[in-house]
Design a protein around this motif. Structure first.
Motif, PDB file in Angstrom:
ATOM      1  N   ALA A 212     -17.657  -9.736   6.168  1.00 31.59           N
ATOM      2  CA  ALA A 212     -18.841  -9.114   5.562  1.00 31.59           C
ATOM      3  C   ALA A 212     -19.332  -9.937   4.368  1.00 31.59           C
ATOM      4  N   GLU A 213     -18.388 -10.416   3.547  1.00 35.74           N
ATOM      5  CA  GLU A 213     -18.782 -11.191   2.354  1.00 35.74           C
ATOM      6  C   GLU A 213     -19.395 -12.535   2.738  1.00 35.74           C
ATOM      7  N   ALA A 214     -18.733 -13.221   3.664  1.00 38.15           N
ATOM      8  CA  ALA A 214     -19.218 -14.561   4.043  1.00 38.15           C
ATOM      9  C   ALA A 214     -20.601 -14.465   4.671  1.00 38.15           C
ATOM     10  N   ILE A 215     -20.819 -13.438   5.498  1.00 42.29           N
ATOM     11  CA  ILE A 215     -22.128 -13.266   6.139  1.00 42.29           C
ATOM     12  C   ILE A 215     -23.182 -12.891   5.094  1.00 42.29           C
ATOM     13  N   ALA A 216     -22.834 -11.989   4.185  1.00 42.46           N
ATOM     14  CA  ALA A 216     -23.804 -11.580   3.153  1.00 42.46           C
ATOM     15  C   ALA A 216     -24.182 -12.770   2.270  1.00 42.46           C
ATOM     16  N   ASP A 217     -23.197 -13.583   1.892  1.00 41.75           N
ATOM     17  CA  ASP A 217     -23.491 -14.754   1.062  1.00 41.75           C
ATOM     18  C   ASP A 217     -24.368 -15.750   1.812  1.00 41.75           C
ATOM     19  N   GLY A 218     -24.048 -15.980   3.095  1.00 41.58           N
ATOM     20  CA  GLY A 218     -24.839 -16.913   3.898  1.00 41.58           C
ATOM     21  C   GLY A 218     -26.273 -16.426   4.061  1.00 41.58           C
TER      22      GLY A 218
END
Ligand SMILES: [Zn+2]
Length: 286
Positions: A212-218
């Motif tokens: 969830a974090e990696a996708i939100a940051d991307g």
């Protein structure tokens, strides 16, 4: 390869620029660009683009009752095409829109694919059954929708395999590629070579949170852009960072090379300090 954040932001950009435009014609530029026979693209002619959606790494150009499913694969891109040259470089297919009083020469959308693989393509499917028709019917749930409990169930239901490969298998979870798999494992502090069925509920929760974090940051980065980024432009903590210091602990980012991709990881954060055999290096030592 564009992954979930890049494809999602691109779908949003295209919706903002092209929703409401009516399709004049769909022009395949190669024999392999259109993967389906029915419904015919002609069935969408004259109809307005409702929106560009996304499922996994696929773009969905929705002209109800017809949807064009576009897969970019490795080197494919769906460009805004103002020039509409007769033989565009790498051209696969073109969506041409009807002129309007406000816009007598509207831009087209051009699907290109660089390189020799020629695997990008377009599927024309009924809008109502797009998600249950090939190629979307075999996808796992979208990566940005998965909580820890659901991920734990998916991990338990599938044969055990290395988690890095498991995450990239679109039948298990849709939208994760080489970069996100590296970034998710690093953020979760889990070895990319951990076996998927040994991660347990704690491992599943860590992977789900990291995803969830990696996708939100991307997505946050990609939404600021005017066009889809190339792989080297995407911010990363370990992906493409072999030999650089880990931003979390300062240890050196390591790599294990495969013919199609590179697994990057931080030994201190992910493998208890253990440096895994780099098969490219060891190949030369033999
Ligand atoms: Zn580290």
């Amino acid at each position: 390869m564009p992954e979930l954040p890049e494809v999602q932001a691109h779908a949003e950009r295209l919706t903002a620029s092209f929703a409401g435009r009516r399709l004049q014609r769909f022009v395949p530029l190669t024999f392999t660009a259109l993967k389906t026979v029915a419904p015919r693209p002609d069935d969408a002619y004259g109809l307005p683009l409702e929106r560009v959606g996304r499922r996994g790494k696929y773009l969905l150009l929705e002209f109800p009752p017809v949807t064009f499913v576009v897969h970019l694969m490795q080197g494919g891109r769906l460009h805004v095409d103002a020039k509409q040259s007769a033989k565009p470089r790498g051209g696969q297919a073109r969506f041409v829109f009807e002129p309007t009083d406000d816009d007598p020469t509207p831009p087209a959308l051009l699907l290109t694919e660089q390189g020799s693989e020629r695997r990008a393509g377009v599927w024309c499917v009924p809008t109502g059954s797009a998600l249950t028709s090939p190629p979307l019917d075999s996808l796992g749930p979208d990566a940005d929708t998965l909580g820890g409990d659901e991920l734990a169930e998916l991990l338990a239901a599938a044969p055990s395999t290395r988690i890095h490969g498991w995450l990239r298998d679109q039948h298990r979870v849709a939208g994760v590629g080489r970069m996100l798999a590296n970034e998710i494992c690093h953020r979760a502090k889990i070895s990319p070579f951990a076996m998927s069925r040994k991660l347990g509920d704690g491992g599943a929760a860590a992977i789900a949170a990291a995803m969830a974090e990696a996708i939100a940051d991307g997505l946050a980065v990609e939404r600021e852009r005017e066009a889809m980024s190339s792989s080297k432009e995407r911010p990363s903590r370990v992906h493409h960072r072999t030999g650089e210091p880990c931003p979390v602990c300062g240890d050196t980012i390591r790599a294990v090379e495969y013919s199609s991709h590179t697994v990057n990881y931080c030994p201190t954060c992910q493998t208890g300090g253990k440096v895994l055999a780099d098969n490219t290096t060891s190949k030369f030592l033999k």
